[in-house]
Design an enzyme around this catalytic site. Structure first.
Site, PDB file in Angstrom:
ATOM      1  N   ARG A  64       2.982   4.917   6.263  1.00 46.70           N
ATOM      2  CA  ARG A  64       3.400   4.194   7.478  1.00 46.70           C
ATOM      3  C   ARG A  64       3.852   2.768   7.191  1.00 46.70           C
ATOM      4  O   ARG A  64       4.213   2.030   8.097  1.00 46.70           O
ATOM      5  CB  ARG A  64       2.241   4.181   8.484  1.00 46.70           C
ATOM      6  N   CYS A  84      -6.163   0.126   6.984  1.00 43.82           N
ATOM      7  CA  CYS A  84      -5.910   0.697   5.649  1.00 43.82           C
ATOM      8  C   CYS A  84      -7.033   1.657   5.240  1.00 43.82           C
ATOM      9  O   CYS A  84      -8.209   1.284   5.220  1.00 43.82           O
ATOM     10  CB  CYS A  84      -5.785  -0.435   4.627  1.00 43.82           C
ATOM     11  N   CYS A  89       0.843  -1.195   0.000  1.00 40.74           N
ATOM     12  CA  CYS A  89       0.000   0.000   0.000  1.00 40.74           C
ATOM     13  C   CYS A  89       0.884   1.253   0.000  1.00 40.74           C
ATOM     14  O   CYS A  89       1.981   1.258   0.547  1.00 40.74           O
ATOM     15  CB  CYS A  89      -0.907   0.000   1.233  1.00 40.74           C
TER      16      CYS A  89
END
Ligand code: ZN
Length: 205
Positions: A44, A99, A40
């Site tokens: 982070r 997410c 993704c």
């Protein structure tokens, strides 16, 4: 802000050189990463950092919610280069709990282009609606959906002609599914590895 970034870069470069004088000269000649990471875009979840790998050790493709679209030329080009030019044998599809992309796919709100991008996750949530309703909370439901999205990504990567060709050549390429916890910094194996076109452990989760 940019000056700060450039200054940090100079500091990082100097530290690296002091630790290993030939570091950049070695990396500049060639890359031979062992892993191809599909993850993704979330700031982070940087592949190198969370996997504890140095530059040169992981080839990376990232997009919103680590979606594997079978017609994404960006991802497919990187995948082909990883398997055929870099001879990478370990492919990792990595999602993460919490997410934002997965959350957006579960909301009944317009998100513009992202709604097109996230459509496969929306479809997954419909397919697994019964399983998902058994989760204790909305957060748990989204985290489960993030796991399902990884398993689906592993499956889609495995079904590309790129992987099928590699397996037909007898190359021992494996496609793994991992999920990262923002709250504890740990990667978990979702046990949905595909090797030579076959799920190694179970049928995924
Ligand atoms: Zn994300």
């Amino acid at each position: 802000m940019l000056d700060d970034l450039l200054s940090r870069n100079r500091g990082w470069s100097a530290t690296r050189i002091s630790e290993e004088p030939g570091y950049f000269a070695r990396l500049a000649t060639r890359q031979s990463p062992e892993f191809f990471w599909i993850g993704c875009s979330d700031s982070r979840v940087p592949a190198n950092v969370v996997a504890g790998l140095d530059p040169g050790e992981v080839f990376v493709h990232r997009n919103v919610a680590n979606v594997v679209h079978s017609s994404d030329m960006n991802l497919l080009s990187a995948l082909e280069f990883a398997v055929e030019a870099l001879s990478i044998r370990e492919i990792i599809v990595c999602g993460h709990y919490g997410c934002g992309g997965v959350r957006a796919a579960t909301e009944d709100l317009p998100h513009g282009l992202a709604d097109h991008w996230l459509e496969p996750i929306r479809r997954l949530s419909r397919s697994y609606a019964i399983d998902l309703t058994q989760c204790a909370s909305l957060e748990e439901q989204r985290d489960k959906l993030a796991e399902l999205n990884v398993v689906e990504g592993v499956r889609r990567v495995s079904e590309t002609p790129i992987l099928r060709r590699a397996w037909a050549r007898g190359e021992p390429v494996k496609v793994h599914g991992l999920i990262y916890g923002l709250k504890d910094g740990l990667l978990r194996n979702l046990d949905c590895t595909v090797s030579r076109g076959i799920f190694e452990e179970g049928e995924g989760k």
